[in-house]
Design an enzyme around this catalytic site. Structure first.
Site, PDB file in Angstrom:
ATOM      1  N   GLY A  66       3.399  63.062  18.016  1.00 29.58           N
ATOM      2  CA  GLY A  66       3.074  63.874  16.833  1.00 29.58           C
ATOM      3  C   GLY A  66       3.280  63.108  15.544  1.00 29.58           C
ATOM      4  O   GLY A  66       3.719  63.666  14.540  1.00 29.58           O
ATOM      5  N   THR A  97       1.195  60.294  12.779  1.00 34.12           N
ATOM      6  CA  THR A  97      -0.103  60.374  12.101  1.00 34.12           C
ATOM      7  C   THR A  97      -1.239  60.377  13.133  1.00 34.12           C
ATOM      8  O   THR A  97      -2.212  61.132  13.005  1.00 34.12           O
ATOM      9  CB  THR A  97      -0.284  59.164  11.150  1.00 34.12           C
ATOM     10  OG1 THR A  97       0.916  59.013  10.388  1.00 34.12           O
ATOM     11  CG2 THR A  97      -1.447  59.360  10.216  1.00 34.12           C
ATOM     12  N   VAL A 121       7.034  56.804  13.187  1.00 32.26           N
ATOM     13  CA  VAL A 121       7.376  55.584  12.457  1.00 32.26           C
ATOM     14  C   VAL A 121       7.528  55.886  10.959  1.00 32.26           C
ATOM     15  O   VAL A 121       8.341  55.293  10.272  1.00 32.26           O
ATOM     16  CB  VAL A 121       6.382  54.439  12.777  1.00 32.26           C
ATOM     17  CG1 VAL A 121       5.041  54.637  12.157  1.00 32.26           C
ATOM     18  CG2 VAL A 121       6.944  53.106  12.368  1.00 32.26           C
ATOM     19  N   ALA A 153      -0.922  53.759   2.834  1.00 35.68           N
ATOM     20  CA  ALA A 153      -2.130  53.365   2.103  1.00 35.68           C
ATOM     21  C   ALA A 153      -3.300  53.313   3.077  1.00 35.68           C
ATOM     22  O   ALA A 153      -3.121  53.027   4.257  1.00 35.68           O
ATOM     23  CB  ALA A 153      -1.931  51.999   1.459  1.00 35.68           C
ATOM     24  N   LYS A 201      -5.852  54.884  -4.638  1.00 36.80           N
ATOM     25  CA  LYS A 201      -5.701  53.422  -4.490  1.00 36.80           C
ATOM     26  C   LYS A 201      -7.058  52.791  -4.785  1.00 36.80           C
ATOM     27  O   LYS A 201      -8.024  53.030  -4.062  1.00 36.80           O
ATOM     28  CB  LYS A 201      -5.256  53.122  -3.058  1.00 36.80           C
ATOM     29  CG  LYS A 201      -5.369  51.677  -2.657  1.00 36.80           C
ATOM     30  CD  LYS A 201      -5.072  51.491  -1.175  1.00 36.80           C
ATOM     31  CE  LYS A 201      -5.437  50.105  -0.712  1.00 36.80           C
ATOM     32  NZ  LYS A 201      -5.318  49.954   0.745  1.00 36.80           N
ATOM     33  N   PRO A 205     -10.751  44.933  -4.798  1.00 34.37           N
ATOM     34  CA  PRO A 205     -11.032  46.326  -5.189  1.00 34.37           C
ATOM     35  C   PRO A 205     -12.056  47.023  -4.283  1.00 34.37           C
ATOM     36  O   PRO A 205     -12.798  46.370  -3.548  1.00 34.37           O
ATOM     37  CB  PRO A 205     -11.614  46.163  -6.588  1.00 34.37           C
ATOM     38  CG  PRO A 205     -12.340  44.860  -6.536  1.00 34.37           C
ATOM     39  CD  PRO A 205     -11.626  43.989  -5.519  1.00 34.37           C
ATOM     40  N   TYR A 234     -19.172  41.968  14.524  1.00 27.21           N
ATOM     41  CA  TYR A 234     -19.154  43.377  14.944  1.00 27.21           C
ATOM     42  C   TYR A 234     -18.488  44.235  13.876  1.00 27.21           C
ATOM     43  O   TYR A 234     -17.672  43.744  13.083  1.00 27.21           O
ATOM     44  CB  TYR A 234     -18.373  43.528  16.259  1.00 27.21           C
ATOM     45  CG  TYR A 234     -18.963  42.729  17.390  1.00 27.21           C
ATOM     46  CD1 TYR A 234     -20.083  43.196  18.091  1.00 27.21           C
ATOM     47  CD2 TYR A 234     -18.415  41.504  17.745  1.00 27.21           C
ATOM     48  CE1 TYR A 234     -20.631  42.448  19.121  1.00 27.21           C
ATOM     49  CE2 TYR A 234     -18.951  40.759  18.770  1.00 27.21           C
ATOM     50  CZ  TYR A 234     -20.065  41.231  19.462  1.00 27.21           C
ATOM     51  OH  TYR A 234     -20.607  40.493  20.467  1.00 27.21           O
TER      52      TYR A 234
HETATM   53  C1  LIG Z   1       5.895  48.740   8.461  1.00 25.35           C
HETATM   54  C2  LIG Z   1       4.635  49.495   8.639  1.00 25.35           C
HETATM   55  C3  LIG Z   1       3.844  49.786   7.524  1.00 25.35           C
HETATM   56  C4  LIG Z   1       2.638  50.457   7.702  1.00 25.35           C
HETATM   57  N1  LIG Z   1       1.854  50.697   6.621  1.00 25.35           N
HETATM   58  C5  LIG Z   1       0.634  51.242   6.800  1.00 25.35           C
HETATM   59  C6  LIG Z   1      -0.226  51.476   5.707  1.00 25.35           C
HETATM   60  O1  LIG Z   1       0.093  51.230   4.552  1.00 25.35           O
HETATM   61  N2  LIG Z   1      -1.437  52.008   5.967  1.00 25.35           N
HETATM   62  C7  LIG Z   1      -1.851  52.317   7.222  1.00 25.35           C
HETATM   63  O2  LIG Z   1      -2.978  52.770   7.397  1.00 25.35           O
HETATM   64  N3  LIG Z   1      -1.027  52.173   8.260  1.00 25.35           N
HETATM   65  C8  LIG Z   1       0.192  51.636   8.084  1.00 25.35           C
HETATM   66  N4  LIG Z   1       1.024  51.495   9.148  1.00 25.35           N
HETATM   67  C9  LIG Z   1       0.603  52.024  10.431  1.00 25.35           C
HETATM   68  C10 LIG Z   1       0.905  53.504  10.503  1.00 25.35           C
HETATM   69  O3  LIG Z   1       2.247  53.721  10.230  1.00 25.35           O
HETATM   70  C11 LIG Z   1       0.593  54.006  11.894  1.00 25.35           C
HETATM   71  O4  LIG Z   1      -0.709  53.636  12.218  1.00 25.35           O
HETATM   72  C12 LIG Z   1       0.688  55.497  11.931  1.00 25.35           C
HETATM   73  O5  LIG Z   1       1.917  55.926  11.452  1.00 25.35           O
HETATM   74  C13 LIG Z   1       0.468  56.007  13.309  1.00 25.35           C
HETATM   75  O6  LIG Z   1       1.592  55.946  14.071  1.00 25.35           O
HETATM   76  P1  LIG Z   1       1.546  56.646  15.480  1.00 25.35           P
HETATM   77  O7  LIG Z   1       1.277  58.084  15.271  1.00 25.35           O
HETATM   78  O8  LIG Z   1       0.650  55.870  16.360  1.00 25.35           O
HETATM   79  O9  LIG Z   1       3.023  56.413  16.037  1.00 25.35           O
HETATM   80  P2  LIG Z   1       4.412  57.034  15.579  1.00 25.35           P
HETATM   81  O10 LIG Z   1       4.432  57.395  14.161  1.00 25.35           O
HETATM   82  O11 LIG Z   1       5.460  56.080  16.063  1.00 25.35           O
HETATM   83  O12 LIG Z   1       4.529  58.393  16.393  1.00 25.35           O
HETATM   84  C14 LIG Z   1       4.899  58.397  17.747  1.00 25.35           C
HETATM   85  C15 LIG Z   1       5.063  59.832  18.200  1.00 25.35           C
HETATM   86  O13 LIG Z   1       5.269  59.811  19.603  1.00 25.35           O
HETATM   87  C16 LIG Z   1       6.304  60.694  19.918  1.00 25.35           C
HETATM   88  N5  LIG Z   1       6.925  60.270  21.177  1.00 25.35           N
HETATM   89  C17 LIG Z   1       7.371  59.040  21.495  1.00 25.35           C
HETATM   90  N6  LIG Z   1       7.920  59.057  22.731  1.00 25.35           N
HETATM   91  C18 LIG Z   1       7.782  60.331  23.182  1.00 25.35           C
HETATM   92  C19 LIG Z   1       8.162  61.002  24.380  1.00 25.35           C
HETATM   93  N7  LIG Z   1       8.774  60.370  25.371  1.00 25.35           N
HETATM   94  N8  LIG Z   1       7.885  62.320  24.487  1.00 25.35           N
HETATM   95  C20 LIG Z   1       7.239  62.989  23.499  1.00 25.35           C
HETATM   96  N9  LIG Z   1       6.873  62.397  22.359  1.00 25.35           N
HETATM   97  C21 LIG Z   1       7.149  61.095  22.204  1.00 25.35           C
HETATM   98  C22 LIG Z   1       7.257  60.640  18.735  1.00 25.35           C
HETATM   99  O14 LIG Z   1       8.057  61.792  18.668  1.00 25.35           O
HETATM  100  C23 LIG Z   1       6.238  60.560  17.597  1.00 25.35           C
HETATM  101  O15 LIG Z   1       5.859  61.879  17.251  1.00 25.35           O
HETATM  102  C24 LIG Z   1       2.244  50.867   8.994  1.00 25.35           C
HETATM  103  C25 LIG Z   1       3.067  50.619  10.096  1.00 25.35           C
HETATM  104  C26 LIG Z   1       4.238  49.931   9.931  1.00 25.35           C
HETATM  105  C27 LIG Z   1       5.094  49.652  11.122  1.00 25.35           C
HETATM  106  N1  LIG Z   2     -14.790  50.223   4.810  1.00 23.91           N
HETATM  107  C1  LIG Z   2     -14.479  49.838   3.482  1.00 23.91           C
HETATM  108  C2  LIG Z   2     -13.674  48.573   3.547  1.00 23.91           C
HETATM  109  C3  LIG Z   2     -13.376  48.056   2.196  1.00 23.91           C
HETATM  110  C4  LIG Z   2     -14.239  47.776   1.200  1.00 23.91           C
HETATM  111  N2  LIG Z   2     -13.531  47.357   0.116  1.00 23.91           N
HETATM  112  C5  LIG Z   2     -12.239  47.385   0.405  1.00 23.91           C
HETATM  113  C6  LIG Z   2     -11.146  47.114  -0.370  1.00 23.91           C
HETATM  114  C7  LIG Z   2      -9.919  47.247   0.211  1.00 23.91           C
HETATM  115 CL1  LIG Z   2      -8.543  46.951  -0.723  1.00 23.91          CL
HETATM  116  C8  LIG Z   2      -9.773  47.656   1.525  1.00 23.91           C
HETATM  117  C9  LIG Z   2     -10.860  47.950   2.294  1.00 23.91           C
HETATM  118  C10 LIG Z   2     -12.104  47.815   1.729  1.00 23.91           C
HETATM  119  C11 LIG Z   2     -13.808  50.930   2.684  1.00 23.91           C
HETATM  120  O1  LIG Z   2     -12.756  51.472   3.044  1.00 23.91           O
HETATM  121  O2  LIG Z   2     -14.331  51.250   1.645  1.00 23.91           O
END
Ligand SMILES: Cc1cc2nc3c(=O)[nH]c(=O)nc-3n(C[C@H](O)[C@H](O)[C@H](O)COP(=O)(O)OP(=O)(O)OC[C@H]3O[C@@H](n4cnc5c(N)ncnc54)[C@H](O)[C@@H]3O)c2cc1C
Ligand SMILES: N[C@H](Cc1c[nH]c2cc(Cl)ccc12)C(=O)O
Length: 517
Positions: free
Chosen positions: A10, A12, A42, A47, A75, A93, A452
């Site tokens: 549960g 993102t 996590v 962003a 952003k 941008p 791709y």
């Molecule tokens: C440092 C960092 C920075 C990031 N910054 C960005 C960003 O700026 N922009 C961006 O697009 N993405 C970013 N990401 C990626 C983004 O955080 C993830 O893609 C997003 O949060 C999705 O995470 P998730 O839902 O896959 O996993 P998680 O958030 O880890 O969720 C896992 C879920 O699984 C559940 N779960 C685990 N084990 C069990 C179990 N045994 N039983 C039941 N439930 C369980 C947990 O309770 C939790 O609800 C970042 C990631 C990191 C690590």
């Molecule tokens: N799919 C595009 C990817 C893209 C185009 N310009 C930027 C700039 C930055 Cl900072 C990240 C991604 C992209 C979109 O999201 O518009």
């Protein structure tokens, strides 16, 4: 009919998947989402790409519905600081690259740019960001520019359909935990069954397909299709089905992060409407302004820096405001699962794969995976072609983004620590090495970037090459013979548009404050 989905996780990924499939298939689909009460999400991931607007549009949500609830901001770019040398910065941008007489404006800029700042000369957004402005006017209308015309109306397309069309001028930044909460309410109101319980065991049938998951207090939960959104654990795909994970660590060594959520008076501070990535001795620090706080974190390689040193550097970078804020240390699994769809299990989110968040691609990967699964949703015959098509498109997106990120480190001029020196000598994907050789002669175009769909247009590659400063680039020889008048007019038009916009757009903070009422 195959229509019973079990989502485990549960964060993102879990809630974006649940809400999208409810919006897509309504009551004809039966969705149960089970998330552990004691394993947290996590919780970073703030962003996005501009394409995320297609997701909100698909759910029927307007900005005013969800943005205030998630402390969201706009952003307009990623700002790269100190990647070339201390004190230097440039923007990548969300603004289409103009072209003049068949050559991108950046090519004309290489020949004879008005200043040494390609981003300010070729895009209006660089100055809009510097001034801390909103891309929407006070009345909510979008800035008028030929490059965003019709953009609001295109929101109903999928990301792949939208590729190559108008570039939308901004993405979003938000509190990931608040978005998950918002989507929980959205999904549950539309019939998603929400079970808070820990999955103890995944059961396989005689063919090795998943037949159920066993929870601590709610017994067995069964479905047709199981979606693994358990994060880096990959509980279903990697653990139960033993799907191999392909590490990218050989080319992208950053494997750790330490994050802080720093409460801040944003009215006083003001909002710079972009994500900033500031290069450090062994990685980089992100700064993401939200309404009420700043999200920040140091992404680094443990081979070069200890978690204690990373936290100390991050706290010094933020200053006194971070003093009482607890740090969140994260080990990142960098790479992708060999296949993200195996038998009756599809991994979405971190369980599928992840690359460091330098270009904010985590949520983009989730969104792309959801759209592809909706398109290739299996029928009762589990046609393997759909699985293949899906797996290919997921692999391409991640491998393409990997190339784009590796380019950042290879192209960065910075060379003052072992970390940055090694970035120039480490092996890189062969295909990227060949492309870089071409880009030294001709700026990237659709023929020479990763072939791709991977979300990034050729102009994004141009920005990184021109901004990072470590690779020598030359203008096309043809431009020495061409008449520069039209290009000079275009540079002047950008200066004029920049003047108009910076004099008329509202401050980003004021725009969000008004939206919140
Ligand atoms: C440092 C960092 C920075 C990031 N910054 C960005 C960003 O700026 N922009 C961006 O697009 N993405 C970013 N990401 C990626 C983004 O955080 C993830 O893609 C997003 O949060 C999705 O995470 P998730 O839902 O896959 O996993 P998680 O958030 O880890 O969720 C896992 C879920 O699984 C559940 N779960 C685990 N084990 C069990 C179990 N045994 N039983 C039941 N439930 C369980 C947990 O309770 C939790 O609800 C970042 C990631 C990191 C690590
Ligand atoms: N799919 C595009 C990817 C893209 C185009 N310009 C930027 C700039 C930055 Cl900072 C990240 C991604 C992209 C979109 O999201 O518009």
């Amino acid at each position: 009919m195959l229509n019973k989905i079990v989502i485990v996780g549960g964060g993102t990924a879990g809630w974006m998947t649940a809400s999208y499939f409810k919006a897509a298939f309504g009551d004809r689909i039966d969705i149960t989402l089970v998330e552990s009460g004691h394993v947290g999400a996590v919780g970073v991931g703030e962003a996005t790409f501009s394409d995320i607007r297609h997701f909100f549009e698909f759910l029927g949500l307007k900005e005013k519905d969800w943005m205030p609830a998630c402390n969201a901001t706009y952003k307009l770019a990623v700002k790269f600081e100190n990647w070339r040398e201390e004190g230097h910065y440039f923007y990548h941008p969300f603004e289409q690259m103009r072209s003049v007489n068949g050559f991108p404006l950046t090519d004309w800029w290489l020949r004879n740019g008005p200043t040494d700042r390609f981003d300010k000369d070729c895009f209006v957004m660089a100055s809009v960001i510097d001034a801390g402005l909103s891309p929407r006017k006070e009345d909510g209308t979008l800035i008028d520019s030929p490059f965003v015309e019709g953009a609001d109306e295109m929101a109903g397309l999928t990301m792949v359909e939208h590729q190559g069309k108008t570039q939308f001028p901004y993405a979003y930044q938000f509190e990931a935990s608040l978005l998950a909460k918002y989507l929980t309410t959205y999904s549950v109101e539309r019939g998603v069954k929400h079970v808070v319980d820990h999955v103890e065991q995944v059961t396989l049938d005689e063919r090795g397909w998943i037949s159920g998951v066993t929870t601590t207090d709610h017994g067995d939960i069964t479905g047709d299709l199981y979606i693994d959104c358990t994060g880096f654990r990959g509980l279903l795909l990697n653990k139960a089905l033993e799907t191999p994970f392909i590490s990218y660590k050989d080319t992208l060594p950053n494997d750790s992060a330490v994050a802080l959520q720093v409460p801040m008076d944003m009215e006083r501070r003001g909002i710079l409407p972009c994500t900033t990535a500031t290069a450090q001795d062994a990685g980089w620090i992100w700064t993401i302004p939200l309404m009420g706080r700043v999200g920040t974190g140091y992404v680094y390689a443990k081979d070069y820096l200890s978690p204690e040193e990373a936290e100390r550097t991050l706290r010094e970078f933020v200053g006194p405001a971070a003093a009482d804020v607890p740090a969140n240390h994260i080990t990142m699994r960098i790479g992708r699962s060999e296949n993200s769809w195996v038998k009756n299990c599809v991994a979405i989110g971190l369980s599928s794969g992840f690359v460091e968040p330098l270009e904010s691609t985590g949520i983009f990967f989730i969104h792309h995976a959801i759209e592809q699964l909706a398109k290739n949703f299996p029928g009762d015959d589990w046609n393997p072609v759909q699985r293949e098509l899906y797996n290919d498109s997921i692999a391409h997106v991640m491998d393409g983004v990997r190339e784009f990120l590796v380019l950042h480190y290879v192209a960065a001029k910075r060379n003052d620590t072992q970390y940055w020196r090694d970035a120039k000598t480490r092996a890189i994907p062969e295909s990227l090495a060949a492309r870089i050789e071409k880009w030294k002669t001709q700026l990237p175009d659709s023929e020479t970037v990763f072939p791709y769909y991977h979300g990034l247009p050729p102009y994004s590659y141009m920005c990184i090459l021109l901004g990072m400063g470590g690779i020598d680039l030359k203008p096309s020889p043809a431009l020495a013979l061409a008449d520069p008048t039209a290009a000079e007019r275009e540079f002047e038009a950008i200066r004029e548009k920049t003047r108009q916009l910076t004099e008329s757009l509202p401050k980003a903070y004021d725009y969000f404050a008004r939206m919140r009422g």
